[in-house]
Motif scaffolding. Structure first.
Motif, PDB file in Angstrom:
ATOM      1  N   HIS A 114      63.171  31.897  48.226  1.00  0.00           N
ATOM      2  CA  HIS A 114      62.200  32.622  47.388  1.00  0.00           C
ATOM      3  C   HIS A 114      62.815  32.932  46.017  1.00  0.00           C
ATOM      4  O   HIS A 114      62.171  32.774  44.983  1.00  0.00           O
ATOM      5  N   HIS A 119      66.714  41.701  44.666  1.00  0.00           N
ATOM      6  CA  HIS A 119      66.584  40.589  43.731  1.00  0.00           C
ATOM      7  C   HIS A 119      65.756  41.075  42.544  1.00  0.00           C
ATOM      8  O   HIS A 119      65.113  42.126  42.621  1.00  0.00           O
ATOM      9  N   HIS A 170      62.907  40.537  40.915  1.00  0.00           N
ATOM     10  CA  HIS A 170      61.486  40.279  40.663  1.00  0.00           C
ATOM     11  C   HIS A 170      60.846  41.595  40.240  1.00  0.00           C
ATOM     12  O   HIS A 170      61.303  42.674  40.643  1.00  0.00           O
ATOM     13  N   ASP A 205      62.502  39.675  50.041  1.00  0.00           N
ATOM     14  CA  ASP A 205      61.343  38.805  50.275  1.00  0.00           C
ATOM     15  C   ASP A 205      61.739  37.526  51.012  1.00  0.00           C
ATOM     16  O   ASP A 205      60.976  36.560  51.054  1.00  0.00           O
ATOM     17  N   ASP A 225      58.403  43.323  40.989  1.00  0.00           N
ATOM     18  CA  ASP A 225      57.922  44.308  41.969  1.00  0.00           C
ATOM     19  C   ASP A 225      59.079  44.985  42.709  1.00  0.00           C
ATOM     20  O   ASP A 225      58.859  45.897  43.511  1.00  0.00           O
ATOM     21  N   HIS A 226      60.302  44.545  42.441  1.00  0.00           N
ATOM     22  CA  HIS A 226      61.488  45.154  43.064  1.00  0.00           C
ATOM     23  C   HIS A 226      62.330  45.933  42.045  1.00  0.00           C
ATOM     24  O   HIS A 226      63.120  46.781  42.438  1.00  0.00           O
TER      25      HIS A 226
END
Ligand SMILES: [Zn+2]
Length: 303
Positions: A142, A65, A67, A161, A69-70
């Motif tokens: 999420h 996904h 985000h 997540d 941090d990914h």
């Protein structure tokens, strides 16, 4: 725990999501790329892996996904290795247009270097990474556009997540102020049906006691759902803690300034009928109480 030989999980710290390397027939595929402030480390880790695999060429980079941090290391990995980036189907146009309102990085007050995708992958299809086939499933909650990857042969789930050993990623409110509790529940039910034997989460270690993780997550979801205001405070706590993970330390006044200028936090303050300043104080107090941050001489410190 039985994992295939050509499947390697890099467990990163909490600021950067875990990464997975899969390889076969001279090609290496990578899932997720970490947070941008760790991008040099992300490239170094990949360098090490490439050196250990003679005659290997980079192929696909996949994001579970979008985000920060990914996918914060996407730009660096694309630049260094020329991967073909595949993003979740529903986010492809937003990536190609670099539509920050849809991508949400600025709403959450997080940086992410610009990148462009080669293509997308979508639910109800099968994607071959390394030499393993992965069923793709939509995983709302999420992040409504997130996707799960499930390999039926080894019963491995790559959960992003949507499920960790202890919980799941924060349930952010939409523009109307509602978090997708229903979606998060349906995702946990889907995982129950898939019956994975090993879960590779976006954060934390690989685990195999999946029923314990699902029970913990369902309890956690019921707890948050029974009091949506409590969920919103939790989201605000997560956002400030994440920022402190990025900054490590920051003057209290500058942290307040960031907080006041972050759209998601403004939205939460409005829904809770609090001033943004009062919400900030509440979040700082609660993170200090939880020993997640410290305040010393006007400095907020990550702990
Ligand atoms: Zn996430």
């Amino acid at each position: 725990m039985h994992l295939p030989a050509n499947f390697h999980v890099i467990e990163r710290g909490w600021l950067s999501a875990n990464q997975i390397y899969l390889w076969s027939n001279g090609f290496l595929d990578v899932i997720d790329s970490g947070f941008c402030t760790h991008q040099a480390q992300t490239v170094d880790l990949l360098n090490l892996q490439m050196k250990s695999l003679p005659d290997i060429s980079p192929r696909f980079l996949i994001n579970t996904h979008l985000h920060s941090d990914h996918c914060g290391g996407n730009a660096a990995l694309l630049d260094a290795y020329g991967f073909k980036l595949l993003v979740p189907f529903a986010e492809f146009d937003a990536v190609q247009d670099w539509d920050l309102a849809k991508l949400g990085f600025s709403d959450l007050g997080q940086p992410c270097p610009i990148f462009s995708a080669f293509g997308s992958y979508q639910p109800e299809t099968v994607l071959t990474l390394g030499d393993l086939d992965w069923e793709i499933h939509q995983a709302p909650g999420h992040e409504d556009e997130a996707q799960l990857l499930f390999n039926p042969e080894y019963k491995i789930l790559i959960s992003g997540d949507a499920l960790w050993e202890k919980g799941f990623g924060a349930l952010f409110p939409n523009d109307q102020g509602f978090s997708n509790f229903e979606g998060a529940l349906s995702t946990l039910e889907l995982i129950t049906e898939l019956q994975p034997e090993v879960v590779v989460p976006g954060h934390g270690g690989v685990f195999s006691d999946v029923s314990a993780a699902l029970a913990f997550a369902q309890n956690r979801l019921s707890y948050l759902r029974s009091n949506p205001d409590r969920n919103l405070i939790h989201v605000a706590n997560v956002l400030l803690k994440f920022k402190l993970l990025e900054w490590q330390s920051c003057q209290n006044m500058l942290a307040l300034d960031w907080f006041q200028n972050t759209l998601m936090l403004q939205k939460i303050a409005t829904i809770l009928n609090l001033s943004i300043h009062d919400l900030y104080q509440q979040v700082v107090n609660s993170l200090i109480k939880a020993n997640a941050i410290r305040l010393k001489d006007g400095l907020l410190l990550n702990t």
